[in-house]
Enzyme design. Structure first.
Site, short mmCIF file in Angstrom:
data_model
loop_
_atom_site.label_atom_id
_atom_site.label_comp_id
_atom_site.label_asym_id
_atom_site.label_seq_id
_atom_site.Cartn_x
_atom_site.Cartn_y
_atom_site.Cartn_z
N GLU A 175 0.79 -1.23 0.00
CA GLU A 175 0.00 0.00 0.00
C GLU A 175 0.83 1.29 0.00
O GLU A 175 0.84 2.04 0.99
CB GLU A 175 -0.93 0.00 1.21
CG GLU A 175 -1.92 -1.13 1.19
CD GLU A 175 -3.00 -0.98 2.28
OE1 GLU A 175 -2.88 -0.10 3.13
OE2 GLU A 175 -3.97 -1.75 2.24
N GLU A 362 -5.51 -8.52 1.29
CA GLU A 362 -6.03 -8.18 2.62
C GLU A 362 -7.52 -7.91 2.53
O GLU A 362 -7.98 -7.22 1.61
CB GLU A 362 -5.39 -6.91 3.20
CG GLU A 362 -3.99 -7.07 3.69
CD GLU A 362 -3.41 -5.78 4.29
OE1 GLU A 362 -4.20 -4.92 4.72
OE2 GLU A 362 -2.18 -5.67 4.32
#
Ligand code: BGC
Length: 450
Positions: A175, A362
């Site tokens: 990320e 995720e």
């Protein structure tokens, strides 16, 4: 303990034999042992030591003590029938000063984890960077210094060489939008820098590092599966007023396209006028270096955001209409529970012909879990996971190239600026005693994967 949920409406078989099931973690959030065995300081060691940065003054110095308890936790992964374990390497364990001298004890530690996973029949999935830059490099500007691309490349080479004989699945970074945005623009994550002057170079150097790291892996490990992960939120305008619609397009570009598009060879999104400030960091030849043909893209989705035009918000002229204000169901993070979000994101990324394969690296939720009579009943998390998976299946059945799903996360852990308050685990942790208790959601996952 039999709170196994019997009537799960989703069945592993519906996803097919080849679908990858796993669970994800990150070094800072679980390892503890922040200065053990020659580890150098990371930006999170320094940030959490500052007053007022982390909720309730919490820090990650012990976290869930995974450093010492990794065998027990991997045994739990096995007990839950989870075949794939995603975890991250702490750069400062391998290179305490970020570059230069290698700390063999750090390499040995990750080798022990990898070997133990393999002995238990669990595939290790490595993330090379989950936000913990060595502090020594931050002292030289961290992600704002273009030299970070070389520092990162050196580190990736060492990891490829040390672990590549056994690790087949790699993620270069986790990320980038979050660690550059929260860490170098808003200052709410380490290293706590703020402003556009830090954000712009950090973005560009992160993208260059992702692809430089990927090229190192590809060269060293031609048979490995190489990916990188991105956060994403489904974006909708607050109204059909053209100003809100345009604001939503800008926020979508910022949150969902800024990092992935240059990597796919499409350049930075033109909708973001603010990126003009980045031009001075882009050097001749960079455009080609921004691209890489990844084997897979990892997407991580939790929620959706509703966006409104806002004259007063600098740069982006848009603001988020908070979930609490909209009176929709939320998690401990204040994030809306909105299962269709994951479906829309899969459909969005599926449209890019350059993306070969998508894993949901995720997906999960924090709720205020409690231990009662030795059990943790977390029906909201079970419902969340079931409903999100239902949406994944819908996208898959429509032909979307989604190939796997990893739950965030194994155990309750250190949730960055929120400390230990949000509990995301499918295993409960008593942070006083470090005792683990499998939650009903863990039993549900074990049952699904049986
Ligand atoms: C991150 C995790 C984090 C999770 C929940 C993701 O942004 O990769 O480290 O704990 O979301 O906030």
């Amino acid at each position: 303990m039999d709170s196994t949920i019997q009537d799960t409406p989703i069945n592993k078989k519906h996803f097919g034999e080849d679908f990858t099931w796993g669970v994800s973690t990150a070094a800072v959030q679980i390892e503890g042992a922040h200065d053990a065995d020659g580890k150098g300081e990371s930006i999170w060691d320094v940030f959490t030591a500052k007053k007022g940065k982390i909720l309730n003054g919490h820090h990650h110095r012990t976290a869930t003590d995974f450093y010492n308890r990794y065998q027990d936790d991997i045994d739990l992964i096995k007990q839950l029938n989870i075949p794939n374990f995603r975890f991250s390497i702490s750069w400062a364990r391998i290179l305490p000063d970020g570059t230069g001298a290698v700390n063999q004890a750090g390499i040995d530690y990750y080798n022990r984890i990898i070997d133990y996973c393999l002995q238990q029949g669990i595939q290790p999935w490595l993330t090379l960077y989950h936000w913990d830059l060595p502090h020594a490099l931050e002292l030289q500007g961290g992600w704002t210094n273009r030299a970070v691309v070389d520092w990162f490349t050196e580190y990736v080479k060492i990891c490829a060489n040390a672990f590549g004989d056994r690790v087949k699945h790699w993620m270069v970074m986790n990320e980038p939008a979050v660690f550059t945005g929260a860490g170098y623009f808003f200052g709410i994550h380490a290293p706590g820098k703020t402003g556009i002057k830090n954000f712009m170079p950090a973005i560009h150097h992160a993208v260059l590092s992702i692809t430089a790291g990927a090229r190192v892996l590809r060269g060293a490990l031609p048979d490995a599966e190489i990916g990188t992960t991105f956060s994403c939120s489904y974006i909708e305008p607050y109204s059909d007023n053209p100003k809100d619609v345009a604001a939503a397009v800008r926020v979508d570009a910022l949150l969902n396209r800024l990092f992935i598009e240059p990597i796919l060879g499409l350049g930075y999104p033109a909708e973001l006028a603010v990126l003009k400030g980045m031009e001075k960091y882009i050097l001749p030849g960079d455009e080609d270096n921004l691209k890489f043909e990844f084997d897979f893209i990892g997407i991580q989705n939790y929620t959706r955001e509703i966006v409104k035009y806002s004259f007063f918000t600098p740069y982006i002229h848009a603001s988020l209409v908070k979930a609490q204000k909209r009176k929709v169901p939320v998690t401990t993070m204040g994030w809306e529970v909105y299962p269709a979000s994951i479906y829309h994101m899969l459909k969005k990324y599926d449209k890019y012909p350059q993306i070969k394969k998508i894993y949901l690296t995720e997906s999960g939720a924090a709720f205020p879990d409690e231990i009662i009579n030795g059990e943790v009943n977390d029906p909201k998390r079970v419902e969340y996971l079931q409903n999100y998976l239902q949406q994944v299946l819908k996208a898959k059945n429509e032909g979307c190239k989604v190939s796997g799903y990893f739950i965030w996360t194994l155990t309750d852990n250190f949730e960055w600026a929120e400390g230990y308050k949000p509990r995301f685990g499918i295993i409960y942790v008593d942070f006083e005693t470090q005792q683990r208790t499998i939650k009903a959601s863990g039993l549900w996952y074990a049952n699904l994967l049986r």
